[in-house]
Each structure stands twice: as structure tokens, then as C-alpha cells.
Enzyme design. Structure first.
Site, PDB file in Angstrom:
ATOM      1  N   ASP A 223       0.868  -1.172   0.000  1.00 20.60           N
ATOM      2  CA  ASP A 223       0.000   0.000   0.000  1.00 20.60           C
ATOM      3  C   ASP A 223       0.909   1.227   0.000  1.00 20.60           C
ATOM      4  OD1 ASP A 223      -1.679   2.202   1.020  1.00 20.60           O
ATOM      5  OD2 ASP A 223      -3.147   0.624   1.435  1.00 20.60           O
ATOM      6  N   ILE A 224       0.623   2.202  -0.857  1.00 19.19           N
ATOM      7  CA  ILE A 224       1.491   3.388  -0.926  1.00 19.19           C
ATOM      8  C   ILE A 224       1.272   4.331   0.260  1.00 19.19           C
ATOM      9  CG2 ILE A 224       1.816   3.310  -3.428  1.00 19.19           C
ATOM     10  CD1 ILE A 224      -0.245   5.626  -3.606  1.00 19.19           C
TER      11      ILE A 224
ATOM     12  N   HIS B 128     -10.270  -5.931  -3.264  1.00 18.41           N
ATOM     13  CA  HIS B 128      -8.931  -6.013  -2.693  1.00 18.41           C
ATOM     14  C   HIS B 128      -9.007  -6.265  -1.195  1.00 18.41           C
ATOM     15  CE1 HIS B 128     -10.032  -1.745  -2.379  1.00 18.41           C
ATOM     16  NE2 HIS B 128      -9.184  -1.648  -1.362  1.00 18.41           N
TER      17      HIS B 128
ATOM     18  N   HIS C  36      -6.692  -5.726   2.371  1.00 20.66           N
ATOM     19  CA  HIS C  36      -5.551  -5.140   3.072  1.00 20.66           C
ATOM     20  C   HIS C  36      -5.019  -6.190   4.036  1.00 20.66           C
ATOM     21  CE1 HIS C  36      -6.326  -0.759   2.227  1.00 20.66           C
ATOM     22  NE2 HIS C  36      -7.543  -1.244   1.993  1.00 20.66           N
TER      23      HIS C  36
ATOM     24  N   GLU D  58     -12.759   2.798  -1.867  1.00 17.82           N
ATOM     25  CA  GLU D  58     -11.869   3.780  -2.468  1.00 17.82           C
ATOM     26  C   GLU D  58     -11.417   3.425  -3.889  1.00 17.82           C
ATOM     27  OE1 GLU D  58      -9.392   0.989   0.048  1.00 17.82           O
ATOM     28  OE2 GLU D  58     -11.279   2.040   0.323  1.00 17.82           O
TER      29      GLU D  58
END
Length: 131
Positions: free
Chosen positions: A28-29, A92, A94, A87
Site C-alpha cells: 500500500d502506498i 482487494h 488489506h 476507495e
């Protein structure tokens, strides 16, 4: 094509942690902890629970393997799995290494340099390849 599809296809740079022909994992950026990884299916689907049962099962098994790699690379009590999905219009997961539930605070981020991000991803990928 979604942002995550472009990342999985290599059209947008990422810090790769794991991949196979169906799924892709990358840092994750905006991580909340070192090792915070996103896992996505290569096939575009907006909502995780719209996935076919066999695809969802395979997605979770892949995520489990990535979680094991994260835990080996960054020792912690557990690796949390968080599914939000608002978002980005692409399913996806996390994966966040945690030592307490307070570690899953998606409103507070840490800043890592590109060198730290690369070293983090490389460490997870190395552990993933051992599994």
C-alpha cells in the site's frame, strides 16, 4: 481498466510482494504499518462478495500465503485482514501486520522512503517464494 488492474499488469509501478497468474500483491502506498500489503485479483471485479465462490476461495488462499510471508518478514502477533472496497472499484484485501487491534487504524499512515518500500516488498517476496 481499473487502477489496480494497471498496477497488476505492470503499467503503473508498484512494490511487488507476491503474484501468480490470478492474483497480485503489492505494498500500500499509504501504509499504516511496515508490511501493509494489498492483494487484488487480476480479473476486474468491483465487490469482493460478487466473486464466484471458487474465485473467492482461491483469493483467500493466496492472501493467506501472503499473510504468512508478511508475518515471517515482519514478526508480529497476527496479520489483520481488512476488506473495505470503497476507495477503488476493484476487489482487494488489506493485509496489515499487527501486535494490537489499535494497529489497524486506516486514518493514520506512516511515511516510508522508496528505498524502505523496496526493501519491505523484497523481504515479503523472498518469504513468499519460500512457501
Amino acid at each position: 481498466m481499473t487502477l489496480f488492474s494497471k498496477i497488476a499488469a505492470g503499467e503503473i509501478p508498484s512494490f511487488k510482494c507476491a503474484e501468480d497468474d490470478r492474483f497480485y500483491a503489492f505494498l500500500d502506498i499509504n501504509p499504516v504499518r511496515r508490511g501493509h500489503t494489498l492483494v487484488v485479483p487480476r480479473k476486474e471485479i468491483d465487490y469482493i462478495f460478487d466473486m464466484e465462490d471458487n474465485d473467492l476461495a482461491a483469493f483467500e488462499v493466496f492472501a493467506k500465503k501472503v499473510a504468512r510471508a508478511i508475518k515471517a518478514a515482519f514478526p508480529c502477533k497476527k496479520v489483520a485482514e481488512v476488506v473495505l472496497g470503497l476507495e477503488v472499484d476493484h476487489a482487494h484485501i488489506h493485509l496489515i501486520p499487527i501486535d494490537s487491534e489499535a494497529d489497524v487504524d486506516l486514518h493514520h499512515h506512516i511515511k516510508l522512503s522508496d528505498e524502505e518500500m523496496k526493501a519491505t516488498a523484497d523481504k515479503i517476496l523472498a518469504e513468499f517464494k519460500k512457501l
